[in-house]
Design a protein around this motif. Sequence first.
Motif, PDB file in Angstrom:
ATOM      1  N   ARG A 196       0.861  -1.193  -0.061  1.00  0.00           N
ATOM      2  CA  ARG A 196      -0.045   0.034   0.044  1.00  0.00           C
ATOM      3  C   ARG A 196       0.913   1.320  -0.022  1.00  0.00           C
ATOM      4  O   ARG A 196       1.793   1.539   0.889  1.00  0.00           O
ATOM      5  CB  ARG A 196      -0.923  -0.123   1.266  1.00  0.00           C
ATOM      6  CG  ARG A 196      -2.087  -1.243   1.077  1.00  0.00           C
ATOM      7  CD  ARG A 196      -2.675  -1.470   2.486  1.00  0.00           C
ATOM      8  NE  ARG A 196      -3.211  -0.321   3.113  1.00  0.00           N
ATOM      9  CZ  ARG A 196      -4.638  -0.221   2.863  1.00  0.00           C
ATOM     10  NH1 ARG A 196      -5.075  -0.786   1.719  1.00  0.00           N
ATOM     11  NH2 ARG A 196      -5.389   0.878   3.370  1.00  0.00           N
ATOM     12  N   VAL A 197       0.833   1.904  -1.074  1.00  0.00           N
ATOM     13  CA  VAL A 197       1.733   3.128  -1.169  1.00  0.00           C
ATOM     14  C   VAL A 197       0.890   4.331  -1.276  1.00  0.00           C
ATOM     15  O   VAL A 197      -0.020   4.555  -2.250  1.00  0.00           O
ATOM     16  CB  VAL A 197       2.736   2.999  -2.515  1.00  0.00           C
ATOM     17  CG1 VAL A 197       3.717   4.087  -2.803  1.00  0.00           C
ATOM     18  CG2 VAL A 197       3.219   1.409  -2.623  1.00  0.00           C
ATOM     19  N   VAL A 198       1.260   5.257  -0.619  1.00  0.00           N
ATOM     20  CA  VAL A 198       0.699   6.834  -0.627  1.00  0.00           C
ATOM     21  C   VAL A 198       1.560   7.580  -1.563  1.00  0.00           C
ATOM     22  O   VAL A 198       2.791   7.716  -1.466  1.00  0.00           O
ATOM     23  CB  VAL A 198       0.948   7.455   0.923  1.00  0.00           C
ATOM     24  CG1 VAL A 198       0.350   8.663   0.733  1.00  0.00           C
ATOM     25  CG2 VAL A 198       0.298   6.591   1.558  1.00  0.00           C
ATOM     26  N   ARG A 199       0.676   8.141  -2.637  1.00  0.00           N
ATOM     27  CA  ARG A 199       1.173   8.849  -3.710  1.00  0.00           C
ATOM     28  C   ARG A 199       1.897  10.196  -3.023  1.00  0.00           C
ATOM     29  O   ARG A 199       1.200  10.588  -2.023  1.00  0.00           O
ATOM     30  CB  ARG A 199       0.350   9.380  -4.777  1.00  0.00           C
ATOM     31  CG  ARG A 199      -0.348   8.067  -5.513  1.00  0.00           C
ATOM     32  CD  ARG A 199      -1.192   8.432  -6.557  1.00  0.00           C
ATOM     33  NE  ARG A 199      -1.813   7.378  -7.184  1.00  0.00           N
ATOM     34  CZ  ARG A 199      -3.118   6.617  -6.988  1.00  0.00           C
ATOM     35  NH1 ARG A 199      -3.533   7.129  -5.852  1.00  0.00           N
ATOM     36  NH2 ARG A 199      -3.684   5.770  -7.720  1.00  0.00           N
ATOM     37  N   ASP A 200       2.933  10.649  -3.689  1.00  0.00           N
ATOM     38  CA  ASP A 200       3.412  12.116  -3.351  1.00  0.00           C
ATOM     39  C   ASP A 200       4.110  12.632  -4.390  1.00  0.00           C
ATOM     40  O   ASP A 200       4.187  12.163  -5.626  1.00  0.00           O
ATOM     41  CB  ASP A 200       4.610  11.575  -2.206  1.00  0.00           C
ATOM     42  CG  ASP A 200       4.742  12.883  -1.292  1.00  0.00           C
ATOM     43  OD1 ASP A 200       4.215  13.998  -1.613  1.00  0.00           O
ATOM     44  OD2 ASP A 200       5.570  12.778  -0.407  1.00  0.00           O
ATOM     45  N   ARG A 201       4.812  13.941  -4.231  1.00  0.00           N
ATOM     46  CA  ARG A 201       5.268  14.459  -5.176  1.00  0.00           C
ATOM     47  C   ARG A 201       6.823  13.908  -5.083  1.00  0.00           C
ATOM     48  O   ARG A 201       7.308  13.926  -3.994  1.00  0.00           O
ATOM     49  CB  ARG A 201       5.310  16.229  -5.093  1.00  0.00           C
ATOM     50  CG  ARG A 201       6.113  17.038  -6.139  1.00  0.00           C
ATOM     51  CD  ARG A 201       5.867  18.385  -5.637  1.00  0.00           C
ATOM     52  NE  ARG A 201       4.656  18.741  -5.400  1.00  0.00           N
ATOM     53  CZ  ARG A 201       3.757  19.266  -6.424  1.00  0.00           C
ATOM     54  NH1 ARG A 201       4.132  18.713  -7.569  1.00  0.00           N
ATOM     55  NH2 ARG A 201       2.466  19.603  -6.106  1.00  0.00           N
ATOM     56  N   ILE A 202       7.248  13.758  -6.405  1.00  0.00           N
ATOM     57  CA  ILE A 202       8.593  13.174  -6.290  1.00  0.00           C
ATOM     58  C   ILE A 202       9.606  14.151  -7.004  1.00  0.00           C
ATOM     59  O   ILE A 202       9.649  14.484  -8.226  1.00  0.00           O
ATOM     60  CB  ILE A 202       8.584  12.025  -7.220  1.00  0.00           C
ATOM     61  CG1 ILE A 202       7.547  10.759  -6.573  1.00  0.00           C
ATOM     62  CG2 ILE A 202       9.910  11.076  -7.317  1.00  0.00           C
ATOM     63  CD1 ILE A 202       7.081   9.779  -7.573  1.00  0.00           C
ATOM     64  N   ALA A 203      10.328  14.774  -6.170  1.00  0.00           N
ATOM     65  CA  ALA A 203      11.450  15.604  -6.613  1.00  0.00           C
ATOM     66  C   ALA A 203      12.535  14.896  -7.194  1.00  0.00           C
ATOM     67  O   ALA A 203      13.245  13.895  -6.787  1.00  0.00           O
ATOM     68  CB  ALA A 203      12.150  16.391  -5.587  1.00  0.00           C
ATOM     69  N   LEU A 204      13.112  14.973  -8.605  1.00  0.00           N
ATOM     70  CA  LEU A 204      13.975  14.371  -9.094  1.00  0.00           C
ATOM     71  C   LEU A 204      15.312  15.066  -9.042  1.00  0.00           C
ATOM     72  O   LEU A 204      15.794  15.497  -9.987  1.00  0.00           O
ATOM     73  CB  LEU A 204      13.638  13.978 -10.527  1.00  0.00           C
ATOM     74  CG  LEU A 204      12.241  13.351 -10.866  1.00  0.00           C
ATOM     75  CD1 LEU A 204      12.015  13.209 -12.160  1.00  0.00           C
ATOM     76  CD2 LEU A 204      12.121  11.978 -10.230  1.00  0.00           C
ATOM     77  N   ASN A 205      15.876  14.885  -7.652  1.00  0.00           N
ATOM     78  CA  ASN A 205      17.194  15.644  -7.665  1.00  0.00           C
ATOM     79  C   ASN A 205      18.301  14.426  -8.033  1.00  0.00           C
ATOM     80  O   ASN A 205      18.388  13.429  -7.148  1.00  0.00           O
ATOM     81  CB  ASN A 205      17.543  15.769  -6.032  1.00  0.00           C
ATOM     82  CG  ASN A 205      18.822  16.545  -5.707  1.00  0.00           C
ATOM     83  OD1 ASN A 205      19.496  16.695  -6.509  1.00  0.00           O
ATOM     84  ND2 ASN A 205      19.317  16.434  -4.510  1.00  0.00           N
ATOM     85  N   PRO A 206      18.815  14.531  -9.206  1.00  0.00           N
ATOM     86  CA  PRO A 206      19.717  13.476  -9.657  1.00  0.00           C
ATOM     87  C   PRO A 206      21.120  13.425  -9.061  1.00  0.00           C
ATOM     88  O   PRO A 206      21.509  12.232  -9.367  1.00  0.00           O
ATOM     89  CB  PRO A 206      19.846  13.980 -11.232  1.00  0.00           C
ATOM     90  CG  PRO A 206      19.633  15.452 -10.953  1.00  0.00           C
ATOM     91  CD  PRO A 206      19.129  15.919 -10.065  1.00  0.00           C
ATOM     92  N   VAL A 207      21.404  14.021  -8.360  1.00  0.00           N
ATOM     93  CA  VAL A 207      23.130  13.797  -7.938  1.00  0.00           C
ATOM     94  C   VAL A 207      23.004  14.076  -6.458  1.00  0.00           C
ATOM     95  O   VAL A 207      22.509  14.886  -5.812  1.00  0.00           O
ATOM     96  CB  VAL A 207      23.875  14.958  -8.563  1.00  0.00           C
ATOM     97  CG1 VAL A 207      25.361  14.537  -8.003  1.00  0.00           C
ATOM     98  CG2 VAL A 207      23.880  14.610 -10.149  1.00  0.00           C
ATOM     99  N   ILE A 208      23.598  12.790  -5.814  1.00  0.00           N
ATOM    100  CA  ILE A 208      24.158  12.986  -4.302  1.00  0.00           C
ATOM    101  C   ILE A 208      25.656  12.985  -4.601  1.00  0.00           C
ATOM    102  O   ILE A 208      26.182  12.144  -5.008  1.00  0.00           O
ATOM    103  CB  ILE A 208      23.545  11.731  -3.503  1.00  0.00           C
ATOM    104  CG1 ILE A 208      21.916  12.143  -3.264  1.00  0.00           C
ATOM    105  CG2 ILE A 208      24.071  11.849  -2.348  1.00  0.00           C
ATOM    106  CD1 ILE A 208      21.266  10.909  -2.895  1.00  0.00           C
TER     107      ILE A 208
END
Length: 418
Positions: A196-208
């Motif tokens: 069961r997954v709660v949808r959210d805004r997904i920030a695509l920060n590409p680099v760590i």
Amino acid sequence: MGLFMDKKVLRRVFSLLMALWLAWGAIPQPATALTEEQKLVSEVWRIVNRNYLDETFNHQNWASVRQKALEKPLKSQEAAYAAIQNMLKSLDDPFTRFLDPEQYRSLQVNTSGELTGVGLQIALDSQTGKLEVVAPIAGSPADKAGIRPRDRILKIEGVSTENLTLDEAAAKMRGPIGSLVTLLIEREGVDEQEFRVVRDRIALNPVISELRVTPQGTPLGYLRLNQFNANASMELAHAINSLEKKGAAAYILDLRNNPGGLLQAGIEIARLWLDSGTIVYTVNRQGIQGSFEAFGPALTSDPLVILVNQGTASASEILAGALQDNGRAQLVGETTFGKGLIQSLFELSDGSGLAVTIAKYETPQHRDINKLGIKPDKIIPQDVITREQIGTEADQQYQAAVEILTKNQVVVGMGNRA
């Protein structure tokens, strides 16, 4: 005598009628006008006919496929869309697909750097046809819920995925922030499990990025790249420059569970590491179509190890293959996903879209990636670890990379003293 003349006249009349009939047949008759629905089907057929990678069209007569699609009357837009989908299905290529106007707009937005949903990159398994997870996006709801690469999604909200296209499955998993979606997952060696997954805004920060020090005292630049979006190359360049200023003497580039993204981003990132050399070849149905080259200078010549696994796909595989074939990096981990096809996106006359496989990738040494993946220089299986354990003592692949770089530094150091 009179009877003879009658026959002669009859012959002449018959000849004249035949000549008129043949002449009438030679005059072009007005063709039946195609309906808007039929025009859309024909438009799709022509695009595939001109551009599709496989010139055998999956060993079938592509012209007869069009004829069959237009045999039945198409009385609505939905009927036209269904005819197009059936036509494309005959190619047996999950990446060549039709997108209705909403799906087409959504796909265009997805490369911009922000999504709303569960954060899964998905594909159809070429052998089984099952919906499969390529990789969860780092830090996404799906990632936090424990969904892994190669998991098979059997149901979304109780609906079987067996007859869903990729875009239909993706649409079912998208939704408002805070809403819940239930996924039935099948995993190798484990019973079916419901997530069961709660949808959210997904920030695509590409680099760590982070500067670390090995037990032997080597300053190590650790870089994790989560996906190849429009910002990835610039962000990674900033990270490398920053680590160079801090004294990094070796690097680990972590591409595990990176599902890819923009081809151009993968090429630009390869150029950050290479002074020269071919990065990738593209091959269409006529043969080698072109190549992308590095033209230097690289941002660093320090030793590099790349971490890969089964969730390393598409543009990630291009980058890993380019640096491996050019002798710039060693690969550590598991054989990659094996997605080496190039799609081009076409906008159709009614605002819908068409993704068509137009070419495939080959590495600089002409290795075909598709369905085969890229084999690491050092294969290290990995026990399941949490995101917090990545890059720690529990991370066997990371530890193997540190060991390789430490030995490399010792050899380099001895060479310098000599």
